[in-house]
Design a protein around this motif. Sequence first.
Motif, PDB file in Angstrom:
ATOM      1  N   MET A   1      -4.435  -8.277   6.821  1.00 28.34           N
ATOM      2  CA  MET A   1      -3.817  -6.975   6.830  1.00 28.34           C
ATOM      3  C   MET A   1      -3.698  -6.519   5.373  1.00 28.34           C
ATOM      4  SD  MET A   1      -0.099  -5.589   8.233  1.00 28.34           S
ATOM      5  CE  MET A   1      -0.048  -6.877   9.410  1.00 28.34           C
ATOM      6  N   LEU A   2      -3.948  -5.258   5.162  1.00 27.67           N
ATOM      7  CA  LEU A   2      -3.812  -4.638   3.853  1.00 27.67           C
ATOM      8  C   LEU A   2      -2.585  -3.745   3.872  1.00 27.67           C
ATOM      9  CD1 LEU A   2      -4.853  -3.802   1.026  1.00 27.67           C
ATOM     10  CD2 LEU A   2      -6.208  -2.055   2.199  1.00 27.67           C
ATOM     11  N   CYS A   3      -1.617  -4.053   3.031  1.00 24.96           N
ATOM     12  CA  CYS A   3      -0.385  -3.272   2.961  1.00 24.96           C
ATOM     13  C   CYS A   3      -0.381  -2.537   1.621  1.00 24.96           C
ATOM     14  CB  CYS A   3       0.809  -4.209   3.083  1.00 24.96           C
ATOM     15  SG  CYS A   3       2.373  -3.335   3.194  1.00 24.96           S
ATOM     16  N   GLU A   4      -0.635  -1.235   1.683  1.00 28.27           N
ATOM     17  CA  GLU A   4      -0.800  -0.407   0.479  1.00 28.27           C
ATOM     18  C   GLU A   4      -0.379   1.012   0.816  1.00 28.27           C
ATOM     19  OE1 GLU A   4      -1.332   1.308  -2.780  1.00 28.27           O
ATOM     20  OE2 GLU A   4      -2.204  -0.705  -2.958  1.00 28.27           O
ATOM     21  N   ASP A   5       0.490   1.591  -0.023  1.00 29.29           N
ATOM     22  CA  ASP A   5       0.995   2.924   0.281  1.00 29.29           C
ATOM     23  C   ASP A   5       0.084   4.057  -0.196  1.00 29.29           C
ATOM     24  OD1 ASP A   5       1.852   2.135  -2.351  1.00 29.29           O
ATOM     25  OD2 ASP A   5       3.282   3.784  -2.369  1.00 29.29           O
ATOM     26  N   HIS A   6      -0.748   3.828  -1.195  1.00 26.32           N
ATOM     27  CA  HIS A   6      -1.627   4.890  -1.690  1.00 26.32           C
ATOM     28  C   HIS A   6      -2.936   4.914  -0.893  1.00 26.32           C
ATOM     29  CE1 HIS A   6       1.028   4.496  -5.255  1.00 26.32           C
ATOM     30  NE2 HIS A   6       0.944   5.817  -5.153  1.00 26.32           N
ATOM     31  N   LYS A   7      -3.205   6.063  -0.299  1.00 25.58           N
ATOM     32  CA  LYS A   7      -4.363   6.210   0.586  1.00 25.58           C
ATOM     33  C   LYS A   7      -5.684   5.848  -0.101  1.00 25.58           C
ATOM     34  CE  LYS A   7      -6.704   9.401   3.652  1.00 25.58           C
ATOM     35  NZ  LYS A   7      -6.910  10.752   4.087  1.00 25.58           N
ATOM     36  N   ILE A   8      -5.900   6.317  -1.312  1.00 28.97           N
ATOM     37  CA  ILE A   8      -7.152   6.045  -2.032  1.00 28.97           C
ATOM     38  C   ILE A   8      -7.294   4.544  -2.289  1.00 28.97           C
ATOM     39  CG2 ILE A   8      -8.429   6.446  -4.189  1.00 28.97           C
ATOM     40  CD1 ILE A   8      -8.367   9.000  -2.737  1.00 28.97           C
ATOM     41  N   ASN A   9      -6.210   3.898  -2.738  1.00 25.83           N
ATOM     42  CA  ASN A   9      -6.246   2.448  -2.975  1.00 25.83           C
ATOM     43  C   ASN A   9      -6.531   1.694  -1.684  1.00 25.83           C
ATOM     44  OD1 ASN A   9      -5.645   2.932  -5.638  1.00 25.83           O
ATOM     45  ND2 ASN A   9      -3.516   2.283  -5.502  1.00 25.83           N
ATOM     46  N   ARG A  10      -5.955   2.177  -0.578  1.00 20.71           N
ATOM     47  CA  ARG A  10      -6.201   1.558   0.731  1.00 20.71           C
ATOM     48  C   ARG A  10      -7.673   1.660   1.095  1.00 20.71           C
ATOM     49  NH1 ARG A  10      -1.687   3.871   2.975  1.00 20.71           N
ATOM     50  NH2 ARG A  10      -2.904   5.522   3.918  1.00 20.71           N
ATOM     51  N   GLU A  11      -8.247   2.845   0.905  1.00 23.00           N
ATOM     52  CA  GLU A  11      -9.651   3.065   1.242  1.00 23.00           C
ATOM     53  C   GLU A  11     -10.572   2.184   0.391  1.00 23.00           C
ATOM     54  OE1 GLU A  11     -10.273   7.295   0.851  1.00 23.00           O
ATOM     55  OE2 GLU A  11      -9.081   7.730   2.637  1.00 23.00           O
ATOM     56  N   ILE A  12     -10.292   2.091  -0.890  1.00 25.14           N
ATOM     57  CA  ILE A  12     -11.117   1.265  -1.783  1.00 25.14           C
ATOM     58  C   ILE A  12     -11.032  -0.202  -1.380  1.00 25.14           C
ATOM     59  CG2 ILE A  12     -11.328   0.401  -4.160  1.00 25.14           C
ATOM     60  CD1 ILE A  12     -10.434   3.262  -5.050  1.00 25.14           C
ATOM     61  N   ALA A  13      -9.820  -0.694  -1.185  1.00 27.75           N
ATOM     62  CA  ALA A  13      -9.644  -2.101  -0.807  1.00 27.75           C
ATOM     63  C   ALA A  13     -10.295  -2.396   0.539  1.00 27.75           C
ATOM     64  CB  ALA A  13      -8.164  -2.463  -0.784  1.00 27.75           C
ATOM     65  N   CYS A  14     -10.182  -1.482   1.487  1.00 24.92           N
ATOM     66  CA  CYS A  14     -10.833  -1.673   2.792  1.00 24.92           C
ATOM     67  C   CYS A  14     -12.337  -1.802   2.629  1.00 24.92           C
ATOM     68  CB  CYS A  14     -10.500  -0.521   3.740  1.00 24.92           C
ATOM     69  SG  CYS A  14      -8.889  -0.638   4.510  1.00 24.92           S
ATOM     70  N   LYS A  15     -12.935  -0.938   1.831  1.00 23.80           N
ATOM     71  CA  LYS A  15     -14.389  -0.996   1.606  1.00 23.80           C
ATOM     72  C   LYS A  15     -14.792  -2.320   0.970  1.00 23.80           C
ATOM     73  CE  LYS A  15     -15.967   2.848   3.187  1.00 23.80           C
ATOM     74  NZ  LYS A  15     -16.586   2.780   4.487  1.00 23.80           N
ATOM     75  N   ILE A  16     -14.023  -2.764  -0.027  1.00 27.66           N
ATOM     76  CA  ILE A  16     -14.314  -4.039  -0.693  1.00 27.66           C
ATOM     77  C   ILE A  16     -14.302  -5.173   0.317  1.00 27.66           C
ATOM     78  CG2 ILE A  16     -13.356  -5.749  -2.305  1.00 27.66           C
ATOM     79  CD1 ILE A  16     -12.472  -3.361  -4.065  1.00 27.66           C
ATOM     80  N   LEU A  17     -13.326  -5.173   1.199  1.00 22.13           N
ATOM     81  CA  LEU A  17     -13.199  -6.228   2.203  1.00 22.13           C
ATOM     82  C   LEU A  17     -14.238  -6.095   3.318  1.00 22.13           C
ATOM     83  CD1 LEU A  17      -9.325  -6.220   2.323  1.00 22.13           C
ATOM     84  CD2 LEU A  17     -10.768  -8.068   1.428  1.00 22.13           C
ATOM     85  N   GLU A  18     -14.449  -4.891   3.781  1.00 26.22           N
ATOM     86  CA  GLU A  18     -15.418  -4.664   4.858  1.00 26.22           C
ATOM     87  C   GLU A  18     -16.844  -4.977   4.406  1.00 26.22           C
ATOM     88  OE1 GLU A  18     -14.387  -0.644   5.842  1.00 26.22           O
ATOM     89  OE2 GLU A  18     -12.797  -1.285   7.221  1.00 26.22           O
ATOM     90  N   ASN A  19     -17.131  -4.810   3.120  1.00 22.74           N
ATOM     91  CA  ASN A  19     -18.473  -5.111   2.602  1.00 22.74           C
ATOM     92  C   ASN A  19     -18.837  -6.589   2.714  1.00 22.74           C
ATOM     93  OD1 ASN A  19     -19.198  -2.494   1.995  1.00 22.74           O
ATOM     94  ND2 ASN A  19     -18.547  -2.622  -0.142  1.00 22.74           N
ATOM     95  N   VAL A  20     -17.830  -7.453   2.873  1.00 27.47           N
ATOM     96  CA  VAL A  20     -18.119  -8.880   3.054  1.00 27.47           C
ATOM     97  C   VAL A  20     -17.761  -9.338   4.470  1.00 27.47           C
ATOM     98  CG1 VAL A  20     -18.033  -9.504   0.609  1.00 27.47           C
ATOM     99  CG2 VAL A  20     -15.924  -9.544   1.971  1.00 27.47           C
ATOM    100  N   GLY A  21     -17.647  -8.386   5.390  1.00 27.68           N
ATOM    101  CA  GLY A  21     -17.476  -8.717   6.801  1.00 27.68           C
ATOM    102  C   GLY A  21     -16.052  -8.878   7.292  1.00 27.68           C
ATOM    103  N   CYS A  22     -15.075  -8.532   6.492  1.00 32.73           N
ATOM    104  CA  CYS A  22     -13.678  -8.639   6.938  1.00 32.73           C
ATOM    105  C   CYS A  22     -13.324  -7.487   7.872  1.00 32.73           C
ATOM    106  CB  CYS A  22     -12.728  -8.590   5.740  1.00 32.73           C
ATOM    107  SG  CYS A  22     -12.867  -9.972   4.616  1.00 32.73           S
ATOM    108  N   ARG A  23     -12.492  -7.785   8.850  1.00 29.75           N
ATOM    109  CA  ARG A  23     -11.876  -6.747   9.669  1.00 29.75           C
ATOM    110  C   ARG A  23     -10.510  -6.491   9.061  1.00 29.75           C
ATOM    111  NH1 ARG A  23     -11.426  -9.153  15.140  1.00 29.75           N
ATOM    112  NH2 ARG A  23     -11.747 -11.066  13.998  1.00 29.75           N
ATOM    113  N   VAL A  24     -10.195  -5.231   8.822  1.00 31.79           N
ATOM    114  CA  VAL A  24      -8.976  -4.897   8.081  1.00 31.79           C
ATOM    115  C   VAL A  24      -8.061  -4.009   8.913  1.00 31.79           C
ATOM    116  CG1 VAL A  24      -8.060  -3.934   5.942  1.00 31.79           C
ATOM    117  CG2 VAL A  24     -10.347  -4.967   5.950  1.00 31.79           C
ATOM    118  N   ASP A  25      -6.828  -4.455   9.052  1.00 34.36           N
ATOM    119  CA  ASP A  25      -5.755  -3.665   9.631  1.00 34.36           C
ATOM    120  C   ASP A  25      -4.925  -3.198   8.442  1.00 34.36           C
ATOM    121  OD1 ASP A  25      -3.935  -2.552  11.371  1.00 34.36           O
ATOM    122  OD2 ASP A  25      -3.064  -4.448  12.021  1.00 34.36           O
ATOM    123  N   THR A  26      -4.380  -1.996   8.491  1.00 39.68           N
ATOM    124  CA  THR A  26      -3.628  -1.491   7.349  1.00 39.68           C
ATOM    125  C   THR A  26      -2.201  -1.103   7.728  1.00 39.68           C
ATOM    126  OG1 THR A  26      -4.359   0.800   7.656  1.00 39.68           O
ATOM    127  CG2 THR A  26      -5.713  -0.600   6.230  1.00 39.68           C
TER     128      THR A  26
END
Length: 124
Positions: A1-26
Amino acid sequence: MLCEDHKINREIACKILENVGCRVDTAADGKLCLERFAGSEEFFYDCILMDIRMPVMDGLTAAREIRRLHRSDAKKVTIIAMTANAFDEDVKKSLDAGMNAHISKPIDREMLYKAILKDYYSGE
């Protein structure tokens, strides 16, 4: 799970994780993160990436509350602090709150991957 209040930071971190096959809940704050973790099946989450400074409930409080839950996975789930604060005292606060690691922002992909995999492969 990614816990982040800033939308842009959330989107960037999700992409970083999804690029290596992670499923991300926020979650946009620590309280939502705590509620989602507490409401999930045990061992559903492998890792929680936790911003420290957030509205409603900060990351340090959320980590402490997760560790206090009466569930088998509450003490075992990897919790990694993600914050712009990288002084020794900030790292100590994160570890004292029950987090396994502390990485600074902006996120370095390799550091993030290493922090996640370290606890995964050590069996903690």
